[in-house]
Design a protein around this motif. Sequence first.
Motif, PDB file in Angstrom:
ATOM      1  N   ARG A 179       1.896   1.781  10.553  1.00 21.58           N
ATOM      2  CA  ARG A 179       1.390   2.096   9.207  1.00 21.58           C
ATOM      3  C   ARG A 179       2.557   2.012   8.247  1.00 21.58           C
ATOM      4  O   ARG A 179       3.368   2.925   8.160  1.00 21.58           O
ATOM      5  CB  ARG A 179       0.732   3.488   9.179  1.00 21.58           C
ATOM      6  CG  ARG A 179       0.095   3.821   7.817  1.00 21.58           C
ATOM      7  CD  ARG A 179      -0.713   5.103   7.846  1.00 21.58           C
ATOM      8  NE  ARG A 179      -1.869   4.992   8.701  1.00 21.58           N
ATOM      9  CZ  ARG A 179      -2.987   4.343   8.379  1.00 21.58           C
ATOM     10  NH1 ARG A 179      -3.097   3.750   7.208  1.00 21.58           N
ATOM     11  NH2 ARG A 179      -3.986   4.290   9.225  1.00 21.58           N
ATOM     12  N   ARG A 236       0.857  -1.195   0.000  1.00 23.75           N
ATOM     13  CA  ARG A 236       0.000   0.000   0.000  1.00 23.75           C
ATOM     14  C   ARG A 236       0.882   1.230   0.000  1.00 23.75           C
ATOM     15  O   ARG A 236       1.680   1.414   0.912  1.00 23.75           O
ATOM     16  CB  ARG A 236      -0.909   0.040   1.238  1.00 23.75           C
ATOM     17  CG  ARG A 236      -1.983  -1.002   1.182  1.00 23.75           C
ATOM     18  CD  ARG A 236      -3.004  -0.793   2.280  1.00 23.75           C
ATOM     19  NE  ARG A 236      -3.936  -1.900   2.264  1.00 23.75           N
ATOM     20  CZ  ARG A 236      -4.998  -2.007   3.054  1.00 23.75           C
ATOM     21  NH1 ARG A 236      -5.245  -1.060   3.948  1.00 23.75           N
ATOM     22  NH2 ARG A 236      -5.792  -3.041   2.966  1.00 23.75           N
ATOM     23  N   GLU A 267       0.985   4.084   1.143  1.00 21.43           N
ATOM     24  CA  GLU A 267       0.350   4.956   2.139  1.00 21.43           C
ATOM     25  C   GLU A 267       0.916   6.365   2.001  1.00 21.43           C
ATOM     26  O   GLU A 267       2.129   6.537   1.857  1.00 21.43           O
ATOM     27  CB  GLU A 267       0.643   4.449   3.563  1.00 21.43           C
ATOM     28  CG  GLU A 267       0.072   3.078   3.886  1.00 21.43           C
ATOM     29  CD  GLU A 267      -1.378   3.146   4.355  1.00 21.43           C
ATOM     30  OE1 GLU A 267      -1.933   4.259   4.415  1.00 21.43           O
ATOM     31  OE2 GLU A 267      -1.951   2.072   4.627  1.00 21.43           O
TER      32      GLU A 267
HETATM   33 MG    MG Z   1      -5.992   2.278   5.138  1.00 24.38          MG
END
Ligand code: MG
Length: 563
Positions: free
Chosen positions: A150, A139, A141
């Motif tokens: 994260r 991902r 991010e």
């Molecule tokens: Mg998310």
Amino acid sequence: MTRLSSYFLPTEKEAPADAEALSHKLMVRAGLIRQIGAGLWSWLPAGWRVQARIGTILREEINRIGGHEMLMPVIQPAELWKRSGRYAIEELFKLEDRRGAELVLAMTHEEAVTSHVAQVVRSYRDLPLILYHVQTKGRDEPRPRAGVLRTREFVMKDSYSFDRDQAGLDQSYARHIEAYDRIFDRAGLRWYRVSGDVGLMGGSGAHEYMAPCAAGENEVALAPGYAANVEVASATAQPVALEGPLDAPQEVSTPGASTIAGVATLLGLAPGALLKAYPVVVEPRGLVLVLLRGDHRVNELKLAGTLGGDWRPASEEEIAAQLGPAGFIGPAGLDGRLPILLDDAVGDGPYVTGANRADTHLRGVQPGRDFSFERADIRRVEVGDLVDGHPIEIEPAIEVGNIFQLGTRYSQAFGASYLDEHGQEQPIWMGCYGIGPARIAAAAVEQYADEAGISWPLAIAPFAVHLVVLGKPGGAERELADSVYQTLVDGGVEVCYDDRDLGAGEKFADAELLGCPLRLTVGRRSLEQREIEVQVRRGREARAGLAADELLARVEELCRELG
Ligand code: MG
Ligand code: ATP
């Protein structure tokens, strides 16, 4: 064999300069994880053991509700994602192979699993079905943060349920709730299951599992019997003292007072006795005037749900062109000129509002009498609002898991259907269920760490026992410690053995940093008294020494107590 003299456990006295979250600092310092790029982390041996233990719990519990483990690739043809309509997502990593074919790094696996099910499932007899895997996700991010909380690549357990109808989906969903409740209990976390946002996926139900801790990016509203993500929480507003009613709105001069606080102070009123005007532009409708109590804030997610389209705050120019000077906007007398959306917490008034003229407000404004409106719940709940008569609290939390009723969105895109008893073709009803093991690990660090370091719950600790030997190599302490180590390993206890040639201070500091639930120490005193010292990591509590001949039984007993 885990002897620290030959293990890869690079502990550090200092945390990385950019680390803010406690879990980020401690997991690096304890030698569990190392960064390799923005949002890209390696798990070192002791850290990987934590993930592996979490993985075992996940697999046991999803197997228990009838899930079947499989493995789907991370690299996927872009075509699948175009078909589901998710190719445009900015977080989706896109790449090309040497022939120029478009590929992506999967961020979840709905596309892949649904296309398999579409090819295989034919009849109602093939359903229900729960498929899952524990696999890497990519991902991109926008803001990787807080160590492994994260990241741009992480492992996820994602399961997918396939049912004949909504009732079947409800059952699969309920089974996942059961499994998830057990997973987070077994992992030793403090957690809440909260109602979550159904969001753009447009499903019919969603819950998030939240682990409260300081590093959390989410906020949970809590009251006895109530837990909801603040994004979707609703509660009864606290009452506010209002002015007495007037026959009609009356102008009041408020020079320079363009904020709620400014006007409230000037007029000697509570901020909640004012109405806050929030003009927004909704495509393609144009300007909408959103109104809420002066002491309340807009919840953007709720507002988006109510407006049902893209919206943005109006610019000062747009406000000036249609209403008046920003900071002095109000609803009175606007009837018919633009739609007015009034938050549910606004009562009958009277309220103070802007007069759509510079340096002027109106007092005595009453919704209904002085302007007409539509109502909706569009505010963010505040600490002290009531749910069933109980005041709510708001706590930061990490989202560790997420369950979601997808309905038929993916099955329709991929033609996943079945023939029912009457030979009728029906779409398959789907649910998706994710858990991030890295976040479970980080949440446990956040929740239980103390000033000396990590304090793992036994179930996910890298080792149950951290055995420390004090004394020179070749000494009698070593001999005793070696035999203690062997006894524990033979008894099936997970032990790391600090056999390094270091001082007691350094060894104890590393043991407390790494956070295994039990520390056993073999030193001179052990030789004299034939006793091994025990410390329980949580609370750093010394326990009665263990006699060498009943070592294993006593360690097992302590583990049962801690587990
Ligand atoms: Mg998310
Ligand atoms: P968030 O709102 O925190 O971005 P999400 O809603 O995108 O999470 P899902 O797509 O539902 O998360 O993924 C399921 C689980 O995977 C999450 O509950 C979380 O535990 C984990 N997870 C999601 N994104 C990340 C990430 N960037 N790094 C680590 N774990 C993640």
